[in-house]
Design a protein around this motif. Structure first.
Motif, mmCIF file in Angstrom:
data_model
loop_
_atom_site.group_PDB
_atom_site.id
_atom_site.type_symbol
_atom_site.label_atom_id
_atom_site.label_comp_id
_atom_site.label_asym_id
_atom_site.label_seq_id
_atom_site.Cartn_x
_atom_site.Cartn_y
_atom_site.Cartn_z
ATOM 1 N N MET A 1 44.532 54.392 -15.832
ATOM 2 C CA MET A 1 44.550 55.477 -14.866
ATOM 3 C C MET A 1 43.138 55.933 -14.505
ATOM 4 N N LYS A 2 42.304 56.056 -15.530
ATOM 5 C CA LYS A 2 40.940 56.510 -15.290
ATOM 6 C C LYS A 2 40.207 55.547 -14.371
ATOM 7 N N GLU A 3 40.385 54.250 -14.606
ATOM 8 C CA GLU A 3 39.703 53.245 -13.792
ATOM 9 C C GLU A 3 40.214 53.286 -12.350
ATOM 10 N N LEU A 4 41.518 53.475 -12.162
ATOM 11 C CA LEU A 4 42.082 53.542 -10.820
ATOM 12 C C LEU A 4 41.571 54.762 -10.065
ATOM 13 N N LEU A 5 41.440 55.890 -10.767
ATOM 14 C CA LEU A 5 40.918 57.099 -10.128
ATOM 15 C C LEU A 5 39.458 56.920 -9.747
ATOM 16 N N GLN A 6 38.693 56.233 -10.590
ATOM 17 C CA GLN A 6 37.298 55.961 -10.253
ATOM 18 C C GLN A 6 37.201 55.075 -9.013
ATOM 19 N N GLU A 7 38.085 54.081 -8.921
ATOM 20 C CA GLU A 7 38.092 53.215 -7.744
ATOM 21 C C GLU A 7 38.462 54.010 -6.494
ATOM 22 N N ARG A 8 39.437 54.897 -6.640
ATOM 23 C CA ARG A 8 39.874 55.720 -5.504
ATOM 24 C C ARG A 8 38.739 56.619 -5.022
ATOM 25 N N LEU A 9 38.011 57.220 -5.950
ATOM 26 C CA LEU A 9 36.889 58.067 -5.579
ATOM 27 C C LEU A 9 35.820 57.261 -4.864
ATOM 28 N N ALA A 10 35.538 56.069 -5.362
ATOM 29 C CA ALA A 10 34.540 55.206 -4.722
ATOM 30 C C ALA A 10 34.973 54.848 -3.294
ATOM 31 N N GLU A 11 36.261 54.611 -3.083
ATOM 32 C CA GLU A 11 36.770 54.306 -1.750
ATOM 33 C C GLU A 11 36.590 55.494 -0.811
ATOM 34 N N ARG A 12 36.889 56.680 -1.288
ATOM 35 C CA ARG A 12 36.743 57.882 -0.456
ATOM 36 C C ARG A 12 35.285 58.087 -0.067
ATOM 37 N N ILE A 13 34.380 57.899 -1.016
ATOM 38 C CA ILE A 13 32.951 58.081 -0.735
ATOM 39 C C ILE A 13 32.470 57.058 0.281
ATOM 40 N N GLU A 14 32.873 55.798 0.092
ATOM 41 C CA GLU A 14 32.463 54.755 1.024
ATOM 42 C C GLU A 14 33.025 55.026 2.418
ATOM 43 N N GLY A 15 34.277 55.478 2.465
ATOM 44 C CA GLY A 15 34.890 55.787 3.746
ATOM 45 C C GLY A 15 34.202 56.916 4.470
ATOM 46 N N PHE A 16 33.735 57.907 3.720
ATOM 47 C CA PHE A 16 33.056 59.050 4.331
ATOM 48 C C PHE A 16 31.672 58.659 4.841
ATOM 49 N N VAL A 17 30.892 57.998 4.002
ATOM 50 C CA VAL A 17 29.506 57.687 4.343
ATOM 51 C C VAL A 17 29.407 56.599 5.399
ATOM 52 N N ASN A 18 30.239 55.554 5.264
ATOM 53 C CA ASN A 18 30.110 54.399 6.147
ATOM 54 C C ASN A 18 31.142 54.356 7.264
ATOM 55 N N GLY A 19 32.090 55.287 7.223
ATOM 56 C CA GLY A 19 33.078 55.337 8.282
ATOM 57 C C GLY A 19 34.127 54.254 8.201
ATOM 58 N N LYS A 20 34.266 53.607 7.042
ATOM 59 C CA LYS A 20 35.247 52.542 6.896
ATOM 60 C C LYS A 20 36.634 53.120 6.611
ATOM 61 N N ARG A 21 37.649 52.378 7.023
ATOM 62 C CA ARG A 21 39.022 52.806 6.766
ATOM 63 C C ARG A 21 39.284 52.810 5.260
ATOM 64 N N GLU A 22 39.926 53.880 4.792
ATOM 65 C CA GLU A 22 40.250 53.958 3.375
ATOM 66 C C GLU A 22 41.570 53.240 3.102
ATOM 67 N N ILE A 23 41.731 52.760 1.883
ATOM 68 C CA ILE A 23 42.977 52.096 1.498
ATOM 69 C C ILE A 23 44.119 53.102 1.467
ATOM 70 N N GLN A 24 43.850 54.279 0.892
ATOM 71 C CA GLN A 24 44.836 55.348 0.884
ATOM 72 C C GLN A 24 44.746 56.114 2.206
ATOM 73 N N PRO A 25 45.766 56.929 2.542
ATOM 74 C CA PRO A 25 45.689 57.718 3.772
ATOM 75 C C PRO A 25 44.414 58.553 3.791
ATOM 76 N N SER A 26 43.819 58.692 4.957
ATOM 77 C CA SER A 26 42.524 59.366 5.083
ATOM 78 C C SER A 26 42.622 60.818 4.656
ATOM 79 N N CYS A 27 41.523 61.313 4.122
ATOM 80 C CA CYS A 27 41.460 62.689 3.635
ATOM 81 C C CYS A 27 41.118 63.609 4.794
ATOM 82 N N SER A 28 42.040 64.503 5.169
ATOM 83 C CA SER A 28 41.820 65.367 6.327
ATOM 84 C C SER A 28 40.619 66.280 6.119
ATOM 85 N N LYS A 29 40.384 66.721 4.876
ATOM 86 C CA LYS A 29 39.235 67.580 4.641
ATOM 87 C C LYS A 29 37.939 66.820 4.873
ATOM 88 N N PHE A 30 37.885 65.574 4.432
ATOM 89 C CA PHE A 30 36.701 64.755 4.690
ATOM 90 C C PHE A 30 36.487 64.598 6.199
#
Length: 290
Positions: A1-30
């Motif tokens: 679980m911890k590893e999956l959450l770390q991967e999810r956080l990395a995806e959100r950060i990459e999506g925010f900074v680089n504008g790439k589509r996230e695997i999970q539904p996009s974060c409206s707050k971001f």
């Protein structure tokens, strides 16, 4: 679980900074935050995130965790770091991440009008003081993401935190032991104005004894150590408070706050999950009484 959450956080950060589509539904707050940065002609040069699991729910199929985010922001020639702490819940099924969402912050919706709004009456003596803005800001910087053990903390802690900052700046307490009078905290007791967002807004808007403030018409008129009050729904019940701790490249306030612990956040809160188009603000310039 911890590893999956770390991967999810990395995806959100990459999506925010680089504008790439996230695997999970996009974060409206971001998305809101990115749009706010764009309108301010600011950009996030770097975003770091660190997560920590705080507990498990429903036989470990749901995980409660917090994420500390640091945004390195560039606006013109100025750089600064904005920080915030998200509380999140992730749901798992057969070891796979199904849902990951931020817990919406619970800001106070209580409306308490003081018995004593702060107007001077017979028997009140003038309380002289000079507000030390530097000390108020230093306190807000030290405790923005932690809790001073010298004070009681609350689940909805934004106003308690702002009161502590004002007190650190030398604002005098008065009115104890009546909770409906003045502005104070003593031991395990405190006034409504110390801990309830709407009551502090009422007090700052009317007090002419001790802690006093002048209402100004815009955020641009504020300086270090001043206070902003927020009515997210625009219904007359103010439910959040922040303190000015800095300014961006065009002179607009950046604020610190509790509840959703934030540091050097843009004052308007348009990137908050509590934001609505009906939001109303009150801007208070803290006054000396010498």
């Amino acid at each position: 679980m911890k590893e999956l959450l770390q991967e999810r956080l990395a995806e959100r950060i990459e999506g925010f900074v680089n504008g790439k589509r996230e695997i999970q539904p996009s974060c409206s707050k971001f998305a809101q935050k990115k749009e706010l940065f764009h309108r301010r002609e600011a950009e996030v040069v770097k975003l770091k995130g660190k997560g920590k699991i705080k507990g498990y729910l429903q036989d470990k199929t749901r995980v409660y965790y917090v994420v500390h985010l640091e945004y390195l922001v560039r606006q013109g020639e100025q750089y600064y770091i904005e920080e915030e702490v998200e509380e999140r819940v992730a749901s798992f099924y057969q070891g796979k991440l199904q849902r990951d969402e931020e817990l919406k912050p619970h800001y106070s919706s209580i409306t308490i009008e003081e018995e004593d709004s702060g107007q001077q009456r017979v028997g009140y003596e003038r309380i002289t003081y000079q507000y030390d803005r530097l000390k108020a800001v230093q306190y807000a910087e030290k405790w923005w993401n932690s809790y001073n053990p010298a004070y009681k903390s609350f689940d909805v802690d934004c106003t308690n935190f702002i009161s502590q900052c004002l007190r650190a700046g030398g604002a005098p307490m008065r009115g104890m032991p009546s909770r409906g009078k003045g502005w104070w905290m003593s031991g395990n007791n405190w006034s409504y104005s110390w801990s309830v967002a709407n009551a502090l807004k009422v007090y700052l808007g009317s007090s002419i004894v001790g802690l006093r403030a002048k209402t100004v018409s815009s955020a641009e008129q504020l300086t270090y150590g001043d206070v902003i009050c927020y009515d997210f729904e625009g219904d007359g019940r103010y439910n959040h408070n922040t303190i000015v701790t800095g300014f961006d490249a065009v002179g607009m306030p950046l604020v610190n706050a509790h509840t959703t612990n934030s540091r050097m956040r843009y004052w308007s809160y348009e990137d908050s999950t509590a934001y609505t188009p009906n939001i109303q603000y009150k801007f208070f310039s803290i006054q000396d009484d010498r």
